[in-house]
Design an enzyme around this catalytic site. Sequence first.
Site, short mmCIF file in Angstrom:
data_model
loop_
_atom_site.label_atom_id
_atom_site.label_comp_id
_atom_site.label_asym_id
_atom_site.label_seq_id
_atom_site.Cartn_x
_atom_site.Cartn_y
_atom_site.Cartn_z
N ASP A 66 0.82 -1.22 0.00
CA ASP A 66 0.00 0.00 0.00
C ASP A 66 0.85 1.26 0.00
O ASP A 66 0.34 2.37 0.17
CB ASP A 66 -0.97 0.01 1.18
CG ASP A 66 -0.25 -0.13 2.52
OD1 ASP A 66 0.99 0.02 2.54
OD2 ASP A 66 -0.92 -0.38 3.54
N GLU A 68 3.13 2.30 2.17
CA GLU A 68 3.52 2.90 3.44
C GLU A 68 5.03 2.82 3.67
O GLU A 68 5.70 1.91 3.19
CB GLU A 68 2.79 2.20 4.60
CG GLU A 68 1.33 2.60 4.68
CD GLU A 68 0.63 1.97 5.87
OE1 GLU A 68 1.25 1.20 6.62
OE2 GLU A 68 -0.57 2.27 6.03
N ARG A 123 6.47 28.52 3.62
CA ARG A 123 6.03 29.77 2.98
C ARG A 123 4.53 30.03 3.20
O ARG A 123 4.07 31.13 2.99
CB ARG A 123 6.38 29.75 1.48
CG ARG A 123 7.89 30.00 1.29
CD ARG A 123 8.29 30.02 -0.16
NE ARG A 123 8.16 28.69 -0.75
CZ ARG A 123 8.18 28.47 -2.06
NH1 ARG A 123 8.30 29.45 -2.91
NH2 ARG A 123 8.08 27.23 -2.51
N GLN A 124 3.79 29.01 3.63
CA GLN A 124 2.39 29.26 4.04
C GLN A 124 2.45 29.56 5.53
O GLN A 124 2.09 28.74 6.39
CB GLN A 124 1.53 28.03 3.73
CG GLN A 124 0.06 28.17 4.13
CD GLN A 124 -0.78 29.04 3.19
OE1 GLN A 124 -0.39 29.28 2.06
NE2 GLN A 124 -1.90 29.54 3.67
N HIS A 156 12.11 30.09 5.82
CA HIS A 156 11.52 31.24 5.11
C HIS A 156 11.28 32.42 6.04
O HIS A 156 11.59 33.56 5.70
CB HIS A 156 10.21 30.81 4.44
CG HIS A 156 9.48 31.95 3.82
ND1 HIS A 156 9.98 32.65 2.75
CD2 HIS A 156 8.29 32.54 4.13
CE1 HIS A 156 9.14 33.62 2.42
NE2 HIS A 156 8.11 33.57 3.25
N ASP A 193 13.84 40.90 -3.37
CA ASP A 193 12.75 41.66 -2.74
C ASP A 193 13.12 41.93 -1.28
O ASP A 193 14.14 41.45 -0.77
CB ASP A 193 11.40 40.92 -2.85
CG ASP A 193 11.43 39.52 -2.26
OD1 ASP A 193 12.23 39.28 -1.34
OD2 ASP A 193 10.65 38.67 -2.72
N LYS A 216 9.73 46.05 -5.35
CA LYS A 216 8.69 45.57 -6.26
C LYS A 216 7.60 46.63 -6.36
O LYS A 216 7.03 47.01 -5.35
CB LYS A 216 8.07 44.29 -5.69
CG LYS A 216 8.33 43.04 -6.49
CD LYS A 216 7.57 41.88 -5.88
CE LYS A 216 8.42 40.63 -5.93
NZ LYS A 216 7.81 39.49 -5.29
N ARG A 218 3.98 47.27 -8.37
CA ARG A 218 3.02 46.69 -9.30
C ARG A 218 2.52 47.78 -10.25
O ARG A 218 1.94 48.77 -9.83
CB ARG A 218 1.86 46.05 -8.53
CG ARG A 218 0.89 45.33 -9.43
CD ARG A 218 0.06 44.30 -8.69
NE ARG A 218 0.84 43.14 -8.23
CZ ARG A 218 1.27 42.15 -9.02
NH1 ARG A 218 1.01 42.16 -10.30
NH2 ARG A 218 1.96 41.15 -8.51
N ASP A 242 19.02 34.59 -2.40
CA ASP A 242 17.69 34.37 -1.82
C ASP A 242 17.75 33.05 -1.07
O ASP A 242 18.69 32.26 -1.26
CB ASP A 242 16.62 34.32 -2.92
CG ASP A 242 15.23 34.70 -2.40
OD1 ASP A 242 15.05 34.74 -1.16
OD2 ASP A 242 14.34 34.94 -3.23
C1 R5P Z 1 9.87 34.72 -1.17
O1 R5P Z 1 9.52 35.22 -0.14
C2 R5P Z 1 11.06 33.86 -1.26
O2 R5P Z 1 12.18 34.44 -0.61
C3 R5P Z 1 11.42 33.58 -2.70
O3 R5P Z 1 11.82 34.78 -3.33
C4 R5P Z 1 10.26 33.01 -3.46
O4 R5P Z 1 9.54 32.11 -2.70
C5 R5P Z 1 10.75 32.35 -4.70
O5 R5P Z 1 9.67 31.81 -5.40
P1 R5P Z 1 9.69 31.73 -6.96
O6 R5P Z 1 11.00 31.12 -7.37
O7 R5P Z 1 8.52 30.86 -7.29
O8 R5P Z 1 9.53 33.13 -7.50
#
Ligand code: R5P
Length: 316
Positions: A66, A68, A123-124, A156, A193, A216, A218, A242
């Site tokens: 199964d 596991e 990240r969540q 994160h 960022d 950033k 928009r 990053d």
């Molecule tokens: C964002 O807060 C993280 O530091 C990364 O910049 C981000 O998660 C990268 O995600 P992606 O490669 O999908 O743009």
Amino acid sequence: MAGRGYKNPVSRVSKPRKAKTAPALPGVMKVVAGPSATALAAAVAGILTVPVIPVTLEKNSGGFPDGEVYVRLGAEVRGDTVAVMQSTLGDRNLVELLLIQDAVREAGAAKVVTLVPYFAYARQDKVFEAGEALSVRAMARAIGGGTDRVLTVGVHNRDSLRHFPCPAEDVSGMPAVARYLVDRRLEVIVAPDDGAAHHAEEVARHLKIPWDALEKTRIDALTVRLTAKKVAVAGKRVGIVDEVISTGGTVAAAVKELRTQGATHVSVACLHGLFAGNALERLKGCDDLACSDTLPGPQTKFSVAPEIAAALKRHG
Ligand code: R5P
């Protein structure tokens, strides 16, 4: 109870017998690694000159019908401090980690320190929309319940560590990023960022060069503009840092902007290279792309083993 169509293999595995020899001295460390961290664990154990305990993950060839996971330790850990290492990218890796922690406890380890090189679901870290799970909290509760301490690497958001029900600390991988970038003759370090600004600052401090974070803005629903806030990059060799690259969208936009502003060279270094979907394709515009061995893959070019070894020395 039978009823799953096969014998419960765990019932056929004898419990680890009590050590006949004297228990290990308190503070003796052993490393137990899941499959996602095998190479990194070997490197860490090499630095600390401690043994790696083998783990069996399949009772029968091909695994359980199964699907596991099964875990059995290959040597005694009674009375020892055990460093359990496993990244949790992919839900199977998470289950393997939980079972390894359980096996280590069951075998009588005196202390368990769980090192998660890549801590997934981090990240969540907010409920962005009503009804969502706070994923990082759920993962922290699960992992933190089976250990005395947790160490993450380049998590994160360090605030998320409060969700662990045990002491938890993040190990910075940025010194390793700086070690990798030192030969690239960079003149400025840039974060894509604001969230990564502290990483850029740390790497730049090691390299003794200026740093900046892109801003950033928009423009409309489909257009995001990134601009350097302080440091001019025209004619310069630039490093983007990053903690994670997933789809590559963030870093690809940063590379494009830095090129537009006249950067002559763009190296990219991150800790965790997820490279989801066509991320590598999107990142073709950079001169060099490197990630650490928290998630081993084709772009792995440097190791965070020294940083992890130092942290385990402090907490082992
Ligand atoms: C964002 O807060 C993280 O530091 C990364 O910049 C981000 O998660 C990268 O995600 P992606 O490669 O999908 O743009």
